[in-house]
Design a protein around this motif. Structure first.
Motif, PDB file in Angstrom:
ATOM      1  N   ARG A  14     -34.037 -31.417   4.741  1.00 40.05           N
ATOM      2  CA  ARG A  14     -32.607 -32.811   4.797  1.00 40.05           C
ATOM      3  C   ARG A  14     -32.425 -33.810   5.908  1.00 40.05           C
ATOM      4  NH1 ARG A  14     -28.518 -29.917   0.404  1.00 40.05           N
ATOM      5  NH2 ARG A  14     -30.127 -29.413  -0.840  1.00 40.05           N
ATOM      6  N   LEU A  15     -32.893 -34.275   6.553  1.00 43.42           N
ATOM      7  CA  LEU A  15     -32.431 -34.762   7.641  1.00 43.42           C
ATOM      8  C   LEU A  15     -33.426 -36.153   7.914  1.00 43.42           C
ATOM      9  CD1 LEU A  15     -32.119 -32.370  10.833  1.00 43.42           C
ATOM     10  CD2 LEU A  15     -29.998 -33.513   8.966  1.00 43.42           C
ATOM     11  N   ASP A  16     -34.787 -35.664   6.685  1.00 48.03           N
ATOM     12  CA  ASP A  16     -35.278 -36.615   6.139  1.00 48.03           C
ATOM     13  C   ASP A  16     -34.490 -38.283   5.442  1.00 48.03           C
ATOM     14  OD1 ASP A  16     -37.234 -35.782   6.924  1.00 48.03           O
ATOM     15  OD2 ASP A  16     -38.147 -35.277   5.265  1.00 48.03           O
ATOM     16  N   GLY A  17     -33.318 -37.124   4.708  1.00 49.33           N
ATOM     17  CA  GLY A  17     -32.628 -39.082   4.714  1.00 49.33           C
ATOM     18  C   GLY A  17     -31.885 -39.842   5.364  1.00 49.33           C
ATOM     19  N   ILE A  18     -31.717 -39.458   6.848  1.00 50.40           N
ATOM     20  CA  ILE A  18     -30.894 -39.768   7.764  1.00 50.40           C
ATOM     21  C   ILE A  18     -32.468 -41.383   8.336  1.00 50.40           C
ATOM     22  CG2 ILE A  18     -30.500 -40.542  10.438  1.00 50.40           C
ATOM     23  CD1 ILE A  18     -29.728 -37.254  10.123  1.00 50.40           C
ATOM     24  N   GLU A  19     -33.603 -40.822   8.044  1.00 46.02           N
ATOM     25  CA  GLU A  19     -34.477 -41.703   8.532  1.00 46.02           C
ATOM     26  C   GLU A  19     -34.712 -43.083   7.331  1.00 46.02           C
ATOM     27  OE1 GLU A  19     -39.153 -41.505   9.464  1.00 46.02           O
ATOM     28  OE2 GLU A  19     -37.833 -38.545   9.904  1.00 46.02           O
TER      29      GLU A  19
END
Length: 164
Positions: free
Chosen positions: A65-70
């Motif tokens: 889910r941390l792909d959203g940060i990029e």
């Protein structure tokens, strides 16, 4: 999201969704909408969305889910170049919130800590670029605490929440 829109073919030419990432629509939605001359909304329900138990939206919070940060950081930079302050600030806030959520829920395994550190780098790089971009005092304080370390922000926000 990409699933609830219809586009002209030429609007999407040259735009590719990133491979192997979730939040893939967040990476490209701003580019697609920037190419549109007009946007129309229909209030009638013309699409039936099926939610499956094993879909990404039903899964517990994961490191993926941390792909959203990029994606949100890229959107913030794009909006900054286009001089769209509101989208730049909102995207930076979303990236920061997702990073904080990652630190709240993850970090027990070495792999998770490495990904959190990598995504923190993305956030910090964009935050520094946008620091003087009229973020507002509240967002500047929150962003600075997250920039210093998300755990500092988490500790202080929990402390203030309990105090009220």
């Amino acid at each position: 999201t990409a699933w609830n829109k219809l586009y002209r073919k030429e609007t999407l030419e040259g735009i590719q969704f990133p491979k192997g990432k979730i939040h893939e629509d967040e990476f490209v939605a701003h580019c697609v909408l920037d190419r549109c001359c007009s946007v129309s909304c229909v209030s009638k329900a013309l699409y039936r969305y099926v939610q499956r138990e094993n879909s990404i939206t039903k899964q517990t919070f994961s490191v993926r889910r941390l792909d959203g940060i990029e994606a949100f950081c890229a959107r913030a930079e794009y909006a900054c170049k286009k001089k769209n302050r509101r989208i730049a600030v909102n995207s930076l806030i979303k990236a920061g919130n997702l990073l904080v959520e990652g630190y709240r829920r993850l970090g027990t395994r070495k792999e998770e800590r490495c990904v959190l550190k990598e995504k923190s780098f993305f956030y910090c790089k964009v935050y520094l670029r946008l620091f003087f971009y009229r973020l507002g005092m509240k967002n500047r304080v929150k962003g600075t605490l997250i920039f210093m370390h998300p755990c500092i922000y988490i500790t202080l926000s929990d402390w203030f929440r309990k105090g009220k």
